[in-house]
Write a protein that holds these residues in place. Structure first.
Motif, PDB file in Angstrom:
ATOM      1  N   THR A 225       0.840  -1.199   0.000  1.00 22.76           N
ATOM      2  CA  THR A 225       0.000   0.000   0.000  1.00 22.76           C
ATOM      3  C   THR A 225       0.874   1.248   0.000  1.00 22.76           C
ATOM      4  N   ALA A 226       2.173   1.068  -0.189  1.00 22.15           N
ATOM      5  CA  ALA A 226       3.134   2.176  -0.125  1.00 22.15           C
ATOM      6  C   ALA A 226       2.976   3.111  -1.314  1.00 22.15           C
TER       7      ALA A 226
ATOM      8  N   GLY B 128       3.218   2.988   5.174  1.00 18.57           N
ATOM      9  CA  GLY B 128       2.463   3.679   6.214  1.00 18.57           C
ATOM     10  C   GLY B 128       1.440   4.598   5.593  1.00 18.57           C
ATOM     11  N   GLY B 129       0.549   5.070   6.408  1.00 20.16           N
ATOM     12  CA  GLY B 129      -0.522   5.909   5.883  1.00 20.16           C
ATOM     13  C   GLY B 129      -1.723   5.051   5.560  1.00 20.16           C
ATOM     14  N   ASN B 130      -2.755   5.698   5.164  1.00 24.23           N
ATOM     15  CA  ASN B 130      -4.007   5.004   4.912  1.00 24.23           C
ATOM     16  C   ASN B 130      -4.209   4.828   3.415  1.00 24.23           C
ATOM     17  N   ASN B 131      -3.317   4.112   2.769  1.00 24.06           N
ATOM     18  CA  ASN B 131      -3.395   3.901   1.334  1.00 24.06           C
ATOM     19  C   ASN B 131      -4.153   2.611   1.030  1.00 24.06           C
ATOM     20  N   PRO B 132      -5.012   2.613   0.018  1.00 30.76           N
ATOM     21  CA  PRO B 132      -5.769   1.396  -0.301  1.00 30.76           C
ATOM     22  C   PRO B 132      -4.889   0.352  -0.989  1.00 30.76           C
ATOM     23  N   MET B 133      -5.332  -0.909  -0.955  1.00 32.80           N
ATOM     24  CA  MET B 133      -4.657  -1.977  -1.702  1.00 32.80           C
ATOM     25  C   MET B 133      -4.800  -1.685  -3.187  1.00 32.80           C
TER      26      MET B 133
ATOM     27  N   SER C  12      -4.766  -8.629  -5.680  1.00 26.79           N
ATOM     28  CA  SER C  12      -4.063  -7.727  -4.765  1.00 26.79           C
ATOM     29  C   SER C  12      -3.115  -8.567  -3.925  1.00 26.79           C
ATOM     30  N   SER C  13      -2.076  -7.906  -3.452  1.00 26.93           N
ATOM     31  CA  SER C  13      -1.065  -8.586  -2.665  1.00 26.93           C
ATOM     32  C   SER C  13      -1.187  -8.136  -1.217  1.00 26.93           C
ATOM     33  N   GLY C  14      -1.827  -8.946  -0.416  1.00 30.52           N
ATOM     34  CA  GLY C  14      -2.033  -8.576   0.976  1.00 30.52           C
ATOM     35  C   GLY C  14      -1.157  -9.338   1.942  1.00 30.52           C
TER      36      GLY C  14
ATOM     37  N   THR D 175      -3.676 -12.546  -4.663  1.00 32.60           N
ATOM     38  CA  THR D 175      -4.930 -13.281  -4.560  1.00 32.60           C
ATOM     39  C   THR D 175      -5.938 -12.589  -5.466  1.00 32.60           C
ATOM     40  N   ALA D 176      -6.632 -13.387  -6.287  1.00 36.50           N
ATOM     41  CA  ALA D 176      -7.581 -12.835  -7.253  1.00 36.50           C
ATOM     42  C   ALA D 176      -8.739 -12.144  -6.550  1.00 36.50           C
ATOM     43  N   ILE D 177      -9.184 -11.041  -7.150  1.00 38.86           N
ATOM     44  CA  ILE D 177     -10.379 -10.339  -6.695  1.00 38.86           C
ATOM     45  C   ILE D 177     -11.265 -10.086  -7.911  1.00 38.86           C
TER      46      ILE D 177
END
Length: 190
Positions: free
Chosen positions: A94-95, A111-116, A140-142, A162-164
């Motif tokens: 999320t960087a 850090g921070g509130n960045n979305p995936m 997305s890579s969580g 992981t597929a979304i």
């Protein structure tokens, strides 16, 4: 007895393309995905694709299974990135990336509130015949990543996505190029 079609043995090398998916209802065309800019460069440690359905069994009053349905599906793609590119590593996090032209630096800040990020992934394997197998997924890579700077080995960033379902009814696809039908385009499928 009919001659059996000769099967090709598929080995695991290929080109990996990744970029942040801009959204929309369709997967872009091959020539839009498979560009030098989207190519992650060298990979290491192999590439794996995992499909895991979650089945549900319908049982009758005697405890016998009379039907099986899939209630959910998960597709995972894993590959090791060998080339050092902060823009590609950013896709795993999320960087955000900042460049300072005066200092001559590029910084990846966590850090921070960045979305995936929704990342379009395309793996292309070219068979001996020249025909291609294409795996496509938006994911997305969580799971984060790990980098080890070891003086005796190359640094590999293991990427797992992981597929979304960003595009309706699409988690992933595998497309194989085949010889076109010689009967005027009718492949015999019904």
């Amino acid at each position: 007895m009919a001659d059996k079609e000769k099967k090709e043995i598929v080995l695991g090398d290929g080109e990996l393309y990744m970029y942040e998916f801009p959204g929309g209802n369709n997967i872009p065309d091959d020539d839009e995905i498979e560009t030098e800019e989207n190519n992650v460069g060298n990979t290491s440690g192999g590439t794996s694709i995992s499909y895991e359905p979650e089945p549900y069994e319908v049982k009758n009053q005697y405890g016998k299974t009379v039907k099986r349905v899939v209630t959910s599906e998960a597709v995972t793609f894993t590959s090791g990135l060998l080339d050092w590119d902060l823009e590609k590593i950013k896709l795993l996090t999320t960087a955000k990336t900042d460049e300072d032209q005066e200092k001559g630096t590029r910084t990846l800040t966590f850090g921070g509130n960045n979305p995936m990020k929704n990342v379009l992934i395309r793996f292309v394997h070219t068979k001996d015949s020249g025909k291609k197998i294409r795996f496509t997924m938006i994911g997305s890579s969580g799971n984060g990543f790990e980098m080890e700077f070891n003086p005796e080995e190359e640094t590999v960033v293991d990427a797992e996505f992981t597929a979304i379902e960003v595009v309706k009814n699409f988690l992933a696809s595998i497309e194989e190029e085949i010889e076109p039908a010689s009967d005027g385009g009718n492949s015999g499928e019904q």
